[in-house]
Scaffold this motif. Structure first.
Motif, PDB file in Angstrom:
ATOM      1  N   ASP A 179       0.834  -1.219   0.000  1.00 15.25           N
ATOM      2  CA  ASP A 179       0.000   0.000   0.000  1.00 15.25           C
ATOM      3  C   ASP A 179       0.858   1.254   0.000  1.00 15.25           C
ATOM      4  O   ASP A 179       0.573   2.222  -0.703  1.00 15.25           O
ATOM      5  N   GLU A 180       1.923   1.237   0.814  1.00 12.38           N
ATOM      6  CA  GLU A 180       2.842   2.382   0.874  1.00 12.38           C
ATOM      7  C   GLU A 180       3.436   2.674  -0.509  1.00 12.38           C
ATOM      8  O   GLU A 180       3.511   3.819  -0.953  1.00 12.38           O
ATOM      9  N   VAL A 181       3.873   1.607  -1.162  1.00 10.03           N
ATOM     10  CA  VAL A 181       4.525   1.771  -2.469  1.00 10.03           C
ATOM     11  C   VAL A 181       3.491   2.230  -3.505  1.00 10.03           C
ATOM     12  O   VAL A 181       3.757   3.125  -4.320  1.00 10.03           O
ATOM     13  N   GLU A 183       0.886   3.997  -2.945  1.00 13.59           N
ATOM     14  CA  GLU A 183       0.594   5.404  -2.644  1.00 13.59           C
ATOM     15  C   GLU A 183       1.642   6.318  -3.287  1.00 13.59           C
ATOM     16  O   GLU A 183       1.311   7.335  -3.908  1.00 13.59           O
ATOM     17  N   LEU A 184       2.909   5.922  -3.150  1.00  9.87           N
ATOM     18  CA  LEU A 184       3.995   6.721  -3.753  1.00  9.87           C
ATOM     19  C   LEU A 184       3.853   6.741  -5.272  1.00  9.87           C
ATOM     20  O   LEU A 184       4.095   7.753  -5.918  1.00  9.87           O
ATOM     21  N   LYS A 185       3.453   5.609  -5.816  1.00 13.27           N
ATOM     22  CA  LYS A 185       3.279   5.525  -7.275  1.00 13.27           C
ATOM     23  C   LYS A 185       2.106   6.415  -7.719  1.00 13.27           C
ATOM     24  O   LYS A 185       2.168   7.055  -8.772  1.00 13.27           O
ATOM     25  N   LYS A 186       1.059   6.446  -6.892  1.00 12.26           N
ATOM     26  CA  LYS A 186      -0.102   7.291  -7.223  1.00 12.26           C
ATOM     27  C   LYS A 186       0.316   8.766  -7.270  1.00 12.26           C
ATOM     28  O   LYS A 186      -0.074   9.516  -8.156  1.00 12.26           O
ATOM     29  N   GLU A 187       1.185   9.142  -6.323  1.00 15.12           N
ATOM     30  CA  GLU A 187       1.660  10.535  -6.276  1.00 15.12           C
ATOM     31  C   GLU A 187       2.666  10.826  -7.386  1.00 15.12           C
ATOM     32  O   GLU A 187       2.879  11.979  -7.760  1.00 15.12           O
ATOM     33  N   HIS A 250      11.550   7.720  -1.744  1.00 12.24           N
ATOM     34  CA  HIS A 250      11.657   6.454  -1.018  1.00 12.24           C
ATOM     35  C   HIS A 250      10.692   6.413   0.162  1.00 12.24           C
ATOM     36  O   HIS A 250      10.062   7.427   0.485  1.00 12.24           O
ATOM     37  N   THR A 251      10.616   5.236   0.786  1.00 11.90           N
ATOM     38  CA  THR A 251       9.622   5.043   1.856  1.00 11.90           C
ATOM     39  C   THR A 251      10.152   5.464   3.220  1.00 11.90           C
ATOM     40  O   THR A 251       9.404   5.462   4.205  1.00 11.90           O
ATOM     41  N   GLY A 252      11.456   5.764   3.324  1.00  6.26           N
ATOM     42  CA  GLY A 252      12.040   6.124   4.618  1.00  6.26           C
ATOM     43  C   GLY A 252      12.374   4.908   5.473  1.00  6.26           C
ATOM     44  O   GLY A 252      12.644   5.042   6.663  1.00  6.26           O
ATOM     45  N   ALA A 253      12.393   3.719   4.860  1.00  3.56           N
ATOM     46  CA  ALA A 253      12.720   2.511   5.643  1.00  3.56           C
ATOM     47  C   ALA A 253      14.129   2.631   6.230  1.00  3.56           C
ATOM     48  O   ALA A 253      15.057   3.048   5.536  1.00  3.56           O
ATOM     49  N   LEU A 254      14.252   2.252   7.493  1.00  2.00           N
ATOM     50  CA  LEU A 254      15.532   2.405   8.211  1.00  2.00           C
ATOM     51  C   LEU A 254      16.004   1.070   8.771  1.00  2.00           C
ATOM     52  O   LEU A 254      15.207   0.318   9.321  1.00  2.00           O
ATOM     53  N   CYS A 255      17.298   0.815   8.670  1.00  2.00           N
ATOM     54  CA  CYS A 255      17.878  -0.329   9.380  1.00  2.00           C
ATOM     55  C   CYS A 255      18.596   0.239  10.601  1.00  2.00           C
ATOM     56  O   CYS A 255      19.685   0.809  10.481  1.00  2.00           O
TER      57      CYS A 255
END
Ligand code: 13P
Ligand code: SF4
Length: 299
Positions: A179-181, A183-187, A250-255
């Motif tokens: 869903d996150e991805v 959403e980014l694609k929609k924008e 990007h989604t801001g995913a963090l390690c």
């Protein structure tokens, strides 16, 4: 360059050290590194490095790999608490049982495994070469450990083999949702989606490209005119920007483990010449073969 970075440059020269840093490291650590890259590039760099001391800025299995390939060198890991949780998802006794249940079936291990685990496997791979390694290995069945998502991606790409998968995963990539991805694609409807294969299958299915971190960088270098949604840990966005001037979405995913290494810890590790990666002679010797086999397979 700030004072701390200057001090690191001075200490590095004084101690004859080379700093290697993974693409997920914080920008200021990437900036003091001599070489940055994905896990395959860093493993190769570790073989060729012309210095007696390597300071490895990445998670522990990466620093261990550098030590295994350079047993005679001092390999420093600035924060030994920088672990990869996925690498700890293998129970050696369970792995031995799985091997006993599947006699003769080769074990391919993602390089995101401990040195101790590598002792019990046939060949390693990284996300950059996993498909090639599995495709080229002899036999119709392959045990693949520990990343189930990467294993499912390989299975799609190599349908002629049957993969036996381990239920391991990376929190950072597994937490990214489709869903996150979407959403980014929609924008950003014209953007190309690049996904790391540690992501969930439904996220991988949204990808225009499935790449390791260095594969994503190469794609942007080759086509900087496109817009990209980068689906992996956010540290790579800095590396891509530095090399290409392209700002990826990007989604801001963090390690959180990758982010444990700071400039202060790099400076202190050079001052103290430690903490050193310390593995027994037996582990050093036995874990080397599967890593070297990987490098032989794919150059
Ligand atoms: P790369 O092989 O792309 O460097 O990835 C390593 C890793 O830990 C991904 O989470
Ligand atoms: Fe391990 Fe995931 Fe961090 Fe990579 S991003 S080092 S696989 S926890």
């Amino acid at each position: 360059m700030n004072d701390l970075s200057q001090e690191i440059a001075r200490l590095k020269a004084e101690k004859g050290a080379v700093i290697l840093a993974h693409n997920y490291q914080v920008p200021e650590v990437q900036d003091v590194a001599d070489i940055t890259g994905d896990s395959l590039e860093l493993a190769k760099a570790a073989v060729n490095v012309d210095a007696d001391t390597i300071v490895f800025c990445g998670v522990d299995f990466m620093a261990e790999t550098a030590k295994i390939l350079n047993p005679e060198k001092v390999v420093i890991h600035p924060d030994p608490d920088s672990h990869c949780p996925m690498a700890c998802m293998i129970d050696i006794d369970e792995l031995k049982r799985l091997k006993d249940d599947n006699p003769g079936v080769p074990v391919v291990a993602y390089v995101n495994t401990t040195a101790e685990t590598k002792v019990h496997v046939d060949v390693c791979c990284t996300s950059a070469n996993a498909v090639d390694v599995v495709r080229n290995i002899e036999g119709e069945k392959v045990i693949f450990i520990p990343d189930e998502n990467l294993g499912q991606f390989i299975q799609q790409m190599v349908p002629e083999k049957e993969l036996i998968l381990w239920p391991g995963y990376c929190h950072t990539h597994r937490d990214i949702t489709a869903d996150e991805v979407k959403e980014l694609k929609k924008e950003n409807p014209t953007a190309f989606i690049m996904v790391h294969p540690e992501c969930r299958p439904e996220v991988v299915d949204l990808a225009n490209f499935v790449f390791s971190t260095s594969g994503m960088l190469r794609q942007v270098e080759e086509h900087p005119e496109f817009t990209y949604i980068m689906v992996t840990e956010e540290g790579l966005a800095y590396k891509i920007y530095k090399e290409t001037n392209v700002k990826v979405i990007h989604t801001g995913a963090l390690c959180p483990n990758m982010k444990k290494i700071t400039l202060e810890k790099v400076r202190d590790s050079l001052l103290n010449m430690g903490p050193e990666v310390d593995l027994s002679d037996e582990v050093l010797e036995r874990a080397r073969a599967p890593i070297e086999r990987m490098l032989d397979y794919v150059g």
